[in-house]
Design a protein around this motif. Structure first.
Motif, PDB file in Angstrom:
ATOM      1  N   GLY A 115      -6.865   9.591  -3.677  1.00 12.38           N
ATOM      2  CA  GLY A 115      -7.676   8.953  -2.684  1.00 12.38           C
ATOM      3  C   GLY A 115      -7.589   8.969  -1.196  1.00 12.38           C
ATOM      4  N   SER A 116      -8.575   8.112  -0.647  1.00 10.27           N
ATOM      5  CA  SER A 116      -8.396   8.015   0.891  1.00 10.27           C
ATOM      6  C   SER A 116      -7.637   6.834   1.100  1.00 10.27           C
ATOM      7  CB  SER A 116      -9.800   8.208   1.521  1.00 10.27           C
ATOM      8  OG  SER A 116     -10.531   7.231   0.908  1.00 10.27           O
ATOM      9  N   VAL A 117      -6.889   6.646   2.215  1.00  7.39           N
ATOM     10  CA  VAL A 117      -6.314   5.592   2.604  1.00  7.39           C
ATOM     11  C   VAL A 117      -6.598   4.835   3.854  1.00  7.39           C
ATOM     12  CG1 VAL A 117      -3.779   4.580   3.005  1.00  7.39           C
ATOM     13  CG2 VAL A 117      -4.123   6.271   1.114  1.00  7.39           C
ATOM     14  N   ASP A 118      -7.023   3.611   3.911  1.00 11.27           N
ATOM     15  CA  ASP A 118      -7.235   3.023   5.193  1.00 11.27           C
ATOM     16  C   ASP A 118      -6.073   2.213   5.578  1.00 11.27           C
ATOM     17  OD1 ASP A 118     -10.117   3.685   5.402  1.00 11.27           O
ATOM     18  OD2 ASP A 118     -10.404   2.104   3.751  1.00 11.27           O
ATOM     19  N   ILE A 119      -5.726   2.214   7.061  1.00  8.95           N
ATOM     20  CA  ILE A 119      -4.765   1.392   7.476  1.00  8.95           C
ATOM     21  C   ILE A 119      -5.276   0.067   7.952  1.00  8.95           C
ATOM     22  CG2 ILE A 119      -2.936   1.339   9.277  1.00  8.95           C
ATOM     23  CD1 ILE A 119      -2.799   4.499   9.034  1.00  8.95           C
ATOM     24  N   ILE A 120      -4.715  -1.130   7.494  1.00  4.43           N
ATOM     25  CA  ILE A 120      -5.411  -2.288   7.870  1.00  4.43           C
ATOM     26  C   ILE A 120      -4.456  -3.083   8.573  1.00  4.43           C
ATOM     27  CG2 ILE A 120      -6.648  -4.243   7.002  1.00  4.43           C
ATOM     28  CD1 ILE A 120      -7.409  -2.555   4.644  1.00  4.43           C
ATOM     29  N   ALA A 121      -4.756  -4.063   9.789  1.00  5.91           N
ATOM     30  CA  ALA A 121      -3.718  -4.821  10.343  1.00  5.91           C
ATOM     31  C   ALA A 121      -3.621  -6.304   9.458  1.00  5.91           C
ATOM     32  CB  ALA A 121      -4.477  -5.083  11.844  1.00  5.91           C
ATOM     33  N   PRO A 122      -2.820  -6.856   9.578  1.00  4.14           N
ATOM     34  CA  PRO A 122      -2.404  -8.099   8.725  1.00  4.14           C
ATOM     35  C   PRO A 122      -3.848  -8.956   8.809  1.00  4.14           C
ATOM     36  CG  PRO A 122      -0.295  -7.375   9.671  1.00  4.14           C
ATOM     37  CD  PRO A 122      -1.450  -6.504  10.217  1.00  4.14           C
ATOM     38  N   GLU A 123      -4.158  -9.146  10.294  1.00  4.70           N
ATOM     39  CA  GLU A 123      -5.139 -10.163  10.667  1.00  4.70           C
ATOM     40  C   GLU A 123      -6.489  -9.702  10.237  1.00  4.70           C
ATOM     41  OE1 GLU A 123      -4.409  -7.489  14.275  1.00  4.70           O
ATOM     42  OE2 GLU A 123      -3.151  -8.613  12.619  1.00  4.70           O
ATOM     43  N   GLU A 124      -6.540  -8.472   9.477  1.00  3.84           N
ATOM     44  CA  GLU A 124      -8.015  -7.812   9.091  1.00  3.84           C
ATOM     45  C   GLU A 124      -8.042  -7.871   7.297  1.00  3.84           C
ATOM     46  OE1 GLU A 124      -8.464  -4.131  11.108  1.00  3.84           O
ATOM     47  OE2 GLU A 124      -8.549  -4.936  12.921  1.00  3.84           O
ATOM     48  N   ILE A 125      -7.078  -8.192   6.804  1.00  8.21           N
ATOM     49  CA  ILE A 125      -6.967  -8.035   5.410  1.00  8.21           C
ATOM     50  C   ILE A 125      -7.715  -9.306   5.060  1.00  8.21           C
ATOM     51  CG2 ILE A 125      -4.746  -9.061   5.055  1.00  8.21           C
ATOM     52  CD1 ILE A 125      -5.761  -6.035   3.140  1.00  8.21           C
ATOM     53  N   ASP A 126      -8.598  -8.884   3.695  1.00 10.98           N
ATOM     54  CA  ASP A 126      -8.979 -10.453   3.184  1.00 10.98           C
ATOM     55  C   ASP A 126      -8.115 -11.246   2.565  1.00 10.98           C
ATOM     56  OD1 ASP A 126      -9.371  -9.550  -0.022  1.00 10.98           O
ATOM     57  OD2 ASP A 126      -9.181  -7.921   1.394  1.00 10.98           O
ATOM     58  N   PRO A 127      -7.898 -12.481   2.692  1.00 14.09           N
ATOM     59  CA  PRO A 127      -7.019 -13.367   2.205  1.00 14.09           C
ATOM     60  C   PRO A 127      -6.878 -13.337   0.726  1.00 14.09           C
ATOM     61  CG  PRO A 127      -8.489 -14.575   3.894  1.00 14.09           C
ATOM     62  CD  PRO A 127      -8.895 -13.336   3.516  1.00 14.09           C
ATOM     63  N   PRO A 128      -7.580 -13.188  -0.151  1.00  8.33           N
ATOM     64  CA  PRO A 128      -7.359 -13.068  -1.478  1.00  8.33           C
ATOM     65  C   PRO A 128      -6.331 -11.700  -1.640  1.00  8.33           C
ATOM     66  CG  PRO A 128      -9.586 -13.679  -1.517  1.00  8.33           C
ATOM     67  CD  PRO A 128      -9.086 -13.207   0.028  1.00  8.33           C
ATOM     68  N   THR A 129      -6.633 -10.739  -1.139  1.00 15.05           N
ATOM     69  CA  THR A 129      -5.928  -9.554  -1.557  1.00 15.05           C
ATOM     70  C   THR A 129      -4.383  -9.715  -0.816  1.00 15.05           C
ATOM     71  OG1 THR A 129      -7.674  -7.902  -1.446  1.00 15.05           O
ATOM     72  CG2 THR A 129      -5.726  -6.998  -1.118  1.00 15.05           C
ATOM     73  N   ALA A 130      -4.355 -10.239   0.482  1.00 15.22           N
ATOM     74  CA  ALA A 130      -3.064 -10.725   1.064  1.00 15.22           C
ATOM     75  C   ALA A 130      -2.339 -11.725   0.242  1.00 15.22           C
ATOM     76  CB  ALA A 130      -3.110 -11.084   2.619  1.00 15.22           C
ATOM     77  N   ASP A 131      -3.006 -12.706  -0.352  1.00 16.00           N
ATOM     78  CA  ASP A 131      -2.059 -13.647  -1.078  1.00 16.00           C
ATOM     79  C   ASP A 131      -1.611 -13.065  -2.368  1.00 16.00           C
ATOM     80  OD1 ASP A 131      -2.787 -15.340   0.890  1.00 16.00           O
ATOM     81  OD2 ASP A 131      -4.420 -16.515  -0.279  1.00 16.00           O
ATOM     82  N   ALA A 132      -2.590 -12.108  -3.038  1.00 15.88           N
ATOM     83  CA  ALA A 132      -2.101 -11.450  -4.350  1.00 15.88           C
ATOM     84  C   ALA A 132      -0.907 -10.508  -4.035  1.00 15.88           C
ATOM     85  CB  ALA A 132      -3.113 -10.879  -4.917  1.00 15.88           C
ATOM     86  N   PHE A 133      -0.748  -9.644  -2.994  1.00 16.02           N
ATOM     87  CA  PHE A 133       0.129  -8.979  -2.682  1.00 16.02           C
ATOM     88  C   PHE A 133       1.322  -9.759  -2.446  1.00 16.02           C
ATOM     89  CE2 PHE A 133       2.826  -6.055   0.254  1.00 16.02           C
ATOM     90  CZ  PHE A 133       2.748  -4.955  -0.665  1.00 16.02           C
ATOM     91  N   ALA A 134       1.383 -10.830  -1.574  1.00 10.19           N
ATOM     92  CA  ALA A 134       2.521 -11.535  -1.175  1.00 10.19           C
ATOM     93  C   ALA A 134       3.189 -12.073  -2.202  1.00 10.19           C
ATOM     94  CB  ALA A 134       2.201 -12.797  -0.294  1.00 10.19           C
ATOM     95  N   LEU A 135       2.828 -12.175  -3.751  1.00 15.63           N
ATOM     96  CA  LEU A 135       3.295 -12.513  -4.966  1.00 15.63           C
ATOM     97  C   LEU A 135       4.212 -11.259  -5.390  1.00 15.63           C
ATOM     98  CD1 LEU A 135       0.228 -14.309  -6.608  1.00 15.63           C
ATOM     99  CD2 LEU A 135       2.274 -15.166  -5.424  1.00 15.63           C
ATOM    100  N   VAL A 136       4.008  -9.955  -4.983  1.00 13.61           N
ATOM    101  CA  VAL A 136       4.685  -8.709  -5.531  1.00 13.61           C
ATOM    102  C   VAL A 136       5.516  -8.211  -4.545  1.00 13.61           C
ATOM    103  CG1 VAL A 136       2.727  -8.334  -7.391  1.00 13.61           C
ATOM    104  CG2 VAL A 136       2.950  -7.235  -5.191  1.00 13.61           C
ATOM    105  N   ALA A 137       5.447  -8.533  -3.294  1.00 15.32           N
ATOM    106  CA  ALA A 137       6.191  -7.919  -2.179  1.00 15.32           C
ATOM    107  C   ALA A 137       6.259  -8.644  -0.970  1.00 15.32           C
ATOM    108  CB  ALA A 137       5.854  -6.605  -1.935  1.00 15.32           C
TER     109      ALA A 137
END
Length: 172
Positions: free
Chosen positions: A109-131
């Protein structure tokens, strides 16, 4: 080197014991609908993948990464100065491999590069649980892979019909 007989399984030919050690897979394998359901379940519960990108000169680059699946996309985090990000800036496509050699899911697939301040909080919170959390690491950012093609197979007979998504649309 000795091989333990209990570790040897016939994953690729004929009826075999399934990856969970129970049941029997048939010669025909799973249909597209079952493979799609199994793939979505695997993506929802797994958090590790291998991500493949290519440099501008075509040199391949493969790296293990953590990810979260939101039902539509895979989100990962990495250093902004990494070879992965450098490759994606010049060619924003990748292949992710999830699972094991006996239960393979490949996501192109295609990949977007996203700055931390632009990521949606639910996704960022979920990611913080695995890495590690890119919001807390200077010089880190998110990668979001949107699938365009997905292949999945568990046995040799499933290889001819491995494609379960094409053009970003599930086939079942």
């Amino acid at each position: 080197m000795s091989i333990r007989p209990t570790a040897v399984r016939r994953w690729w030919w004929g009826p075999t014991v399934g990856p969970d050690g129970t049941g029997t897979m048939t010669d025909a394998g799973r249909d597209t609908a079952q493979r799609t359901a199994d793939t979505l379940e695997l993506l929802a519960k797994e958090s590790q993948l291998w991500l493949s990108t290519a440099a501008a000169d075509g040199t391949p680059h493969l790296i293990p990464m953590s990810f979260v699946w939101d039902g539509e996309r895979m989100t990962m985090g990495t250093a902004e100065r990494s070879a992965t990000v450098r490759n994606l800036r010049s060619r924003p496509v990748a292949r992710a491999a999830v699972g094991h050699h006996f239960d393979v899911v490949l996501v192109d697939g295609s990949v977007d590069i996203i700055a931390p301040e632009e990521i949606d909080p639910p996704t960022a919170d979920a990611f913080a649980l695995v890495a590690s959390d890119p919001r807390q690491l200077p010089g880190y950012l998110y990668l979001r892979l949107t699938p365009r093609r997905v292949l999945a197979w568990r046995s040799f007979p499933e290889r001819p019909g491995a494609e379960i998504m094409t053009g970003g649309r599930w086939l079942a």
